[in-house]
Design an enzyme around this catalytic site. Structure first.
Site, PDB file in Angstrom:
ATOM      1  N   CYS A 198      -7.158 -27.459   6.848  1.00 51.33           N
ATOM      2  CA  CYS A 198      -6.346 -26.507   7.251  1.00 51.33           C
ATOM      3  C   CYS A 198      -5.382 -27.346   8.411  1.00 51.33           C
ATOM      4  O   CYS A 198      -6.044 -28.796   9.017  1.00 51.33           O
ATOM      5  CB  CYS A 198      -6.061 -25.400   7.413  1.00 51.33           C
ATOM      6  SG  CYS A 198      -6.856 -25.453   9.381  1.00 51.33           S
TER       7      CYS A 198
ATOM      8  N   HIS B 236      -5.963 -21.754  10.424  1.00 50.73           N
ATOM      9  CA  HIS B 236      -7.166 -21.339  10.384  1.00 50.73           C
ATOM     10  C   HIS B 236      -8.139 -20.616   9.491  1.00 50.73           C
ATOM     11  O   HIS B 236      -8.579 -20.645   8.324  1.00 50.73           O
ATOM     12  CB  HIS B 236      -8.009 -22.147  11.514  1.00 50.73           C
ATOM     13  CG  HIS B 236      -9.122 -22.140  10.812  1.00 50.73           C
ATOM     14  ND1 HIS B 236     -10.157 -23.134  10.018  1.00 50.73           N
ATOM     15  CD2 HIS B 236     -10.720 -21.401  11.031  1.00 50.73           C
ATOM     16  CE1 HIS B 236     -10.830 -23.250   9.965  1.00 50.73           C
ATOM     17  NE2 HIS B 236     -11.682 -22.262  10.338  1.00 50.73           N
TER      18      HIS B 236
ATOM     19  N   ASP C  27       1.109  -0.922  -0.317  1.00 52.11           N
ATOM     20  CA  ASP C  27       0.206  -0.186   0.152  1.00 52.11           C
ATOM     21  C   ASP C  27       1.107   1.002   0.525  1.00 52.11           C
ATOM     22  O   ASP C  27       2.249   1.551  -0.335  1.00 52.11           O
ATOM     23  CB  ASP C  27      -1.497  -0.469   0.880  1.00 52.11           C
ATOM     24  CG  ASP C  27      -0.214  -0.135   2.014  1.00 52.11           C
ATOM     25  OD1 ASP C  27       0.729   0.693   2.638  1.00 52.11           O
ATOM     26  OD2 ASP C  27      -1.187  -0.193   3.833  1.00 52.11           O
TER      27      ASP C  27
ATOM     28  N   ASP D 217      -8.128  -7.337   0.307  1.00 51.40           N
ATOM     29  CA  ASP D 217      -7.123  -7.396   0.742  1.00 51.40           C
ATOM     30  C   ASP D 217      -7.995  -7.179   2.871  1.00 51.40           C
ATOM     31  O   ASP D 217      -8.549  -6.158   2.219  1.00 51.40           O
ATOM     32  CB  ASP D 217      -6.108  -6.551   1.437  1.00 51.40           C
ATOM     33  CG  ASP D 217      -6.165  -5.532   1.525  1.00 51.40           C
ATOM     34  OD1 ASP D 217      -7.235  -3.987   1.105  1.00 51.40           O
ATOM     35  OD2 ASP D 217      -5.673  -4.547   2.731  1.00 51.40           O
TER      36      ASP D 217
ATOM     37  N   CYS E 114      -6.856 -28.124  11.850  1.00 50.66           N
ATOM     38  CA  CYS E 114      -8.600 -28.685  12.269  1.00 50.66           C
ATOM     39  C   CYS E 114      -7.923 -30.033  11.749  1.00 50.66           C
ATOM     40  O   CYS E 114      -8.294 -31.116  12.046  1.00 50.66           O
ATOM     41  CB  CYS E 114      -9.610 -28.233  11.004  1.00 50.66           C
ATOM     42  SG  CYS E 114      -9.798 -27.077  10.927  1.00 50.66           S
TER      43      CYS E 114
ATOM     44  N   CYS F 120     -13.073 -28.351   7.214  1.00 49.55           N
ATOM     45  CA  CYS F 120     -11.444 -27.501   6.620  1.00 49.55           C
ATOM     46  C   CYS F 120     -10.637 -28.742   6.661  1.00 49.55           C
ATOM     47  O   CYS F 120      -9.896 -29.934   7.697  1.00 49.55           O
ATOM     48  CB  CYS F 120     -11.530 -26.639   7.743  1.00 49.55           C
ATOM     49  SG  CYS F 120      -9.839 -25.381   7.454  1.00 49.55           S
TER      50      CYS F 120
END
Lengths: 370, 370
Positions: free
Chosen positions: B307, B336, B92, B267, B310, B305
């Site tokens: 991930c 997660h 940015d 974002d 998880c 999930c």
């Protein structure tokens, strides 16, 4: 299932390598055990511990009993599944924490009557309760509840503490047998800074009989020389054919010295706690990553280190993260320090196996610039 | 090197998939960009970001300029090597931070005159300086310095801000050309909550010409409906053949809605910041891991999930870590939530490619119980 076999000894030293077998895996000794107080070694995952070379970790009975409590850990069949660590776990008895939090605890023949440091609730930690909790945690190596002698302490105080420790050890052994515990049971030698009391403590414990013997009551505020002297006198007394665990010790140099005396197992918060304070271990000594001389330093913490942190990050980046209090800082520092400690014991094992421990020790000190 | 190609569109919607090519890799759109304010996405490593599905991350010009400063990042040839992230980085301009820290900043034609929030030192962030810093960071997508319009704002205030933003955009383009910058340059549409001003802002920017267009000044405190209305009117105006980036947005539902309107890039600190506050995202809505109903819950955060968190940990364990303020809690939660956001945009891309975005959207809302 628990066994210990000595594999090699070093000439001109009491140093030895060995192998502990547990139902959850083997442990090469001498070994350092990272401390996972509350069901995590702070900031790192079990996979990272494995990458650092960890073979066994330590869990805290006192802390886990209070939070999250046995009822929850029981749902997972123990601490291993709860925290996702598949290797062996040694659990302390809670005695040392209650010694440290002495204001909240009162010792009676029965055990420690104490108030939780979290919510003030009242509890009794007896030898039976301690083993019961450690059984619930699914511990692979269970420690007897002991009374740690403070420093300084009179001979009488030290004697009373060791005698209570012996009576509690008897009760621990009894409940351990009755409960058909799956973990091995270790006794803890007390006796303060009095060699003959240490001797008596050990003799009493050996009469009861344990899978291994620990030396407690060291690193409790005594001068470094006294700690080393006491270790030098106590460690060689411990039975040769069983694992010898020196509790709560210590610096890298302490580990080298105590291995020389014949010690096999160590635990200490130093690598993890100091990491969170920005202090990092290298072969030449410790550095503090806050130091402004690292501001523009594009080198890793330690050129010879193969840890994840040193392979990917510079001192300048680690200093930046630390100064900005970024969460990643604590983790990258912890990985490095644990890798350092576990590499140290690996190098020590290698040196003993090659019968070059003396040369290793000379080299260890020669590298240090402190 | 920078290009964008639309790959598929969804019938009955403005949703589209595309591919951005940069010298540091490809980005599939719609994409969510994790925020790495200070040179780390808080608590996680670049490898973990990759495992979560991150293709591009965001860095903050304002923060990195103050700490560690360009002099240090320059030693590494940019932010990528400094922080060990090999993929593309969007930076940015610093405008939004100076808008948020308005008390410390004064806007003039020249730029933002501001005092550091860290040590009070005085600085000037001009359009030229912003591009220069982003060049030093080695940014793959450079944002023009803009003046964000607060909410509420009068028409006159909004108009002044957009006009200054246009003049600054011209200066950014000029210095970008002169400095032979390697990153692409994006313009930022301002105009507050006035559609015709948004239209004017875009027309002015398109005359200058950029590689992509962003919508700024959303999620600055306006009601959710107004944000959605403003987006619905602004996004379709943006050039069809270039990437459309909606800055600082938003919730999972915001992303679904704004993709429907034709947005490509997002974002937001929400997945990472909320993770550190114990709020976790699932298909049925958010949960707060502190909740006592998770105390004995042996299930993962989300059954579907995949991930790391998880796959290895229960709600009971995560709650325990969080309640004990263990550092590992923040990291496991962050993994997660980032995985959730990045899986969401992946599912969105799949649905658009199969021309089933409408059905996906219906299903997305049907699953939610909030």
């Amino acid at each position: 299932m628990f066994s210990f076999k000595i594999q090699s000894k070093s000439a001109g030293s009491n140093a030895r390598t060995g192998k502990i077998r547990t139902s959850r895996g083997k442990i090469d000794t001498p070994i350092f055990m990272p401390v996972g107080t509350l069901g995590s070694v702070k900031s790192v995952t079990p996979e990272e511990l494995g990458d650092c070379g960890a073979q066994i970790i330590l869990g805290n009975t006192y802390h886990l009993y209070l939070r999250p409590g046995c009822e929850i850990i029981d749902l997972f069949g123990g601490l291993h599944d709860f925290m996702n660590w598949r290797g062996p776990i040694l659990t302390d008895s809670g005695g040392f924490q209650l010694f440290s939090l002495a204001k909240l605890a009162k010792i009676t023949e029965e055990g420690y009557a104490f108030q939780s440091h979290i919510d003030g609730s009242r509890h009794l930690l007896s030898p039976e309760k301690s083993v019961e909790i450690q059984n619930c945690l699914g511990s692979d190596i269970i420690m007897c509840l002991d009374q740690c002698t403070p420093y300084p302490a009179t001979r009488k105080e030290a004697q009373q503490a060791l005698e209570l420790t012996t009576r509690w050890a008897q009760r621990c052994k009894q409940i351990w047998e009755q409960s058909q515990s799956k973990g091995a049971l270790f006794g803890i030698v007390q006796g303060g800074m009095y060699t003959d009391l240490r001797e008596k403590s050990l003799a009493d414990l050996m009469e009861i009989g344990f899978h291994g013997y620990a030396v407690g009551g060291l690193s409790v505020g005594e001068p470094k020389n006294l700690m080393r002297d006491m270790s030098a006198q106590t460690i060689p007394m411990l039975p040769d054919q069983l694992p010898r665990y020196i509790m709560g010790v210590g610096t890298p140099a302490d580990i080298v010295e105590l291995v020389d005396m014949g010690a096999d197992m160590f635990d200490c918060v130093m690598p993890t706690r100091n990491a969170r304070n920005g202090q990092l271990f290298t072969d030449t000594g410790t550095i503090n990553i806050c130091n402004s001389r690292f501001k523009y330093d594009i080198n890793p913490i330690d050129d010879v280190c193969e840890c994840y942190t040193c392979q990917h990050y510079s001192r300048a980046y680690l200093r930046h993260l630390y100064m900005a209090r970024e969460l990643l800082a604590y983790r990258l520092n912890t990985i490095h320090n644990l890798y350092y400690y576990l590499r140290l014991v690996k190098q020590i094992r290698g040196a003993i196996q090659r019968d070059q421990f003396g040369a290793f020790k000379t080299d260890f000190y020669a590298k240090r610039v402190e």
